[in-house]
Design a protein around this motif. Structure first.
Motif, PDB file in Angstrom:
ATOM      1  N   ALA A 189       0.831  -1.204   0.000  1.00  0.00           N
ATOM      2  CA  ALA A 189       0.000   0.000   0.000  1.00  0.00           C
ATOM      3  C   ALA A 189       0.867   1.256   0.000  1.00  0.00           C
ATOM      4  O   ALA A 189       0.566   2.235  -0.703  1.00  0.00           O
ATOM      5  N   ILE A 190       1.948   1.247   0.765  1.00  0.00           N
ATOM      6  CA  ILE A 190       2.866   2.391   0.792  1.00  0.00           C
ATOM      7  C   ILE A 190       3.523   2.574  -0.568  1.00  0.00           C
ATOM      8  O   ILE A 190       3.661   3.699  -1.062  1.00  0.00           O
ATOM      9  N   VAL A 191       3.920   1.472  -1.197  1.00  0.00           N
ATOM     10  CA  VAL A 191       4.520   1.546  -2.537  1.00  0.00           C
ATOM     11  C   VAL A 191       3.545   2.184  -3.522  1.00  0.00           C
ATOM     12  O   VAL A 191       3.924   3.035  -4.342  1.00  0.00           O
ATOM     13  N   ALA A 192       2.280   1.796  -3.436  1.00  0.00           N
ATOM     14  CA  ALA A 192       1.264   2.358  -4.329  1.00  0.00           C
ATOM     15  C   ALA A 192       1.071   3.852  -4.076  1.00  0.00           C
ATOM     16  O   ALA A 192       0.911   4.639  -5.019  1.00  0.00           O
ATOM     17  N   LEU A 193       1.108   4.259  -2.822  1.00  0.00           N
ATOM     18  CA  LEU A 193       0.966   5.678  -2.491  1.00  0.00           C
ATOM     19  C   LEU A 193       2.171   6.466  -3.001  1.00  0.00           C
ATOM     20  O   LEU A 193       2.012   7.566  -3.552  1.00  0.00           O
ATOM     21  N   LEU A 194       3.350   5.914  -2.822  1.00  0.00           N
ATOM     22  CA  LEU A 194       4.555   6.580  -3.325  1.00  0.00           C
ATOM     23  C   LEU A 194       4.504   6.745  -4.844  1.00  0.00           C
ATOM     24  O   LEU A 194       4.996   7.740  -5.388  1.00  0.00           O
ATOM     25  N   GLY A 195       3.897   5.779  -5.510  1.00  0.00           N
ATOM     26  CA  GLY A 195       3.788   5.829  -6.966  1.00  0.00           C
ATOM     27  C   GLY A 195       2.598   6.636  -7.461  1.00  0.00           C
ATOM     28  O   GLY A 195       2.383   6.736  -8.674  1.00  0.00           O
ATOM     29  N   GLY A 196       1.823   7.199  -6.539  1.00  0.00           N
ATOM     30  CA  GLY A 196       0.680   8.008  -6.939  1.00  0.00           C
ATOM     31  C   GLY A 196      -0.515   7.216  -7.416  1.00  0.00           C
ATOM     32  O   GLY A 196      -1.442   7.773  -8.008  1.00  0.00           O
ATOM     33  N   GLU A 197      -0.530   5.896  -7.132  1.00  0.00           N
ATOM     34  CA  GLU A 197      -1.657   5.066  -7.561  1.00  0.00           C
ATOM     35  C   GLU A 197      -2.903   5.318  -6.716  1.00  0.00           C
ATOM     36  O   GLU A 197      -4.028   5.058  -7.160  1.00  0.00           O
TER      37      GLU A 197
END
Length: 321
Positions: A189-197
């Motif tokens: 979830a953090i990776v997705a937030l960092l990627g702007g998803e």
């Protein structure tokens, strides 16, 4: 001759295996079940404590990750285990309190299927957004959501988890709607937030390195008071949205029906571990405050939270199956 037989009988009794109740717990390996993938808060706490318990008990302590279905896969596994204390369950207090109301077709009772052992740790959740989102406070996030009903997306560690429930609670309290995007654990979830998803999420303190590096923006903590674990970040009330409090509280449970003596031994061992300076420092380094306490205190807290969240579920009409 009689004296000789008496001596042989005594020797045989001394050599015979002790009954289960007389054995010192634990007499073999203990398993700690974590209902999330490796890398999240529950997993980190379980591994720090597991290492210390193994050292003290001189027995292996195995951490097993059984993620999925809002912790109900792991819950069903532990609830159906023999009630002997050799299978432990790391569970969030809010998740424990809400599972029964969110899922109607469970193979186990999410309240009566477990026996409380000890509180383990507390820490705040943190409301964070991607960089560039037009919201610098929790109040501004709510106002943005109100201007775009259902358009803002938020990631979570999984459906039914505390971060998911907190946003649902925020939406109900502020009459706003958000689009939920569940992931298999806080890390993805953090990776997705960092990627702007996704636009925002409620994360545990594992997100603080990205906040400090300026990659994400922290709006508020979900605890009642500011936390030294997230220095400089205001509470939800201080950030303009009062009345929303949900700390990340992690408890240790075991299978219902486990003997009191075994639960007492587990509670004593866990409190000893949680009082250890090295353990406390390791937990603090990862953003957790060691708790501990009695089994009775945990049982009372679980009952209070179950009542509180049952009301929330009724008010919001939230269901997951």
């Amino acid at each position: 001759m009689k004296r000789r037989w008496s001596g042989l009988l005594c020797a045989a009794l001394l050599l015979a295996p002790l009954p289960g109740w007389a054995q010192v717990f634990p007499a073999r390996a203990v398993k700690i079940v974590v209902p999330f993938p490796p890398g999240g808060s529950s997993d980190a706490v379980a591994r720090v404590l597991g290492a210390k318990l193994a050292e003290d008990w001189k027995q292996p302590v195995i951490v097993e990750n059984r993620p999925g279905a809002g912790t109900t896969i792991a819950g069903a596994y532990v609830a159906s285990a023999p009630p002997d204390g050799y299978l432990l369950f790391v569970q969030g207090v809010a998740t424990y309190a809400t599972t029964g109301g969110l899922y109607k077709n469970l193979s186990f009772d999410p309240i009566r299927g477990f026996a409380p052992v000890s509180m383990l740790s507390t820490s705040p959740f943190i409301l964070v957004t991607k960089q560039g989102l037009a919201a610098a406070t929790a109040k501004e996030l709510v106002e943005l959501a109100r201007s775009k009903p259902g358009a803002l997306t938020y990631g979570s560690s999984g459906s039914g988890g505390s971060p998911h429930l907190f946003v649902e609670m925020m939406g109900w309290a502020t009459s706003t709607r958000y689009l939920h995007v569940p992931f298999k654990g806080v890390g993805p979830a953090i990776v997705a937030l960092l990627g702007g998803e996704v636009d925002f999420m409620v994360a545990d303190v594992a997100v603080m390195p990205q906040v400090r590096a300026g990659k994400l923006r922290a709006l508020a903590v979900t605890s009642a008071r500011p936390s030294p674990l997230a220095a400089g970040i205001p509470t939800m009330a201080e950030s303009g949205v009062p009345g929303l409090v949900m700390p990340s509280s992690i408890a240790m449970l075991t299978t219902a029906g486990t003997p009191r003596e075994t639960i007492a031994a587990l509670n004593t061992a866990l409190n000893r571990a949680l009082g250890n300076t090295d353990v406390r420092q390791k937990l603090a380094a990862q953003g957790f405050e060691a708790s501990g306490g009695t089994t009775e205190e945990l049982a009372a807290m679980l009952a209070t939270e179950a009542q509180r969240f049952s009301q929330l579920i009724r008010d919001t009409g939230l269901k997951l199956d």
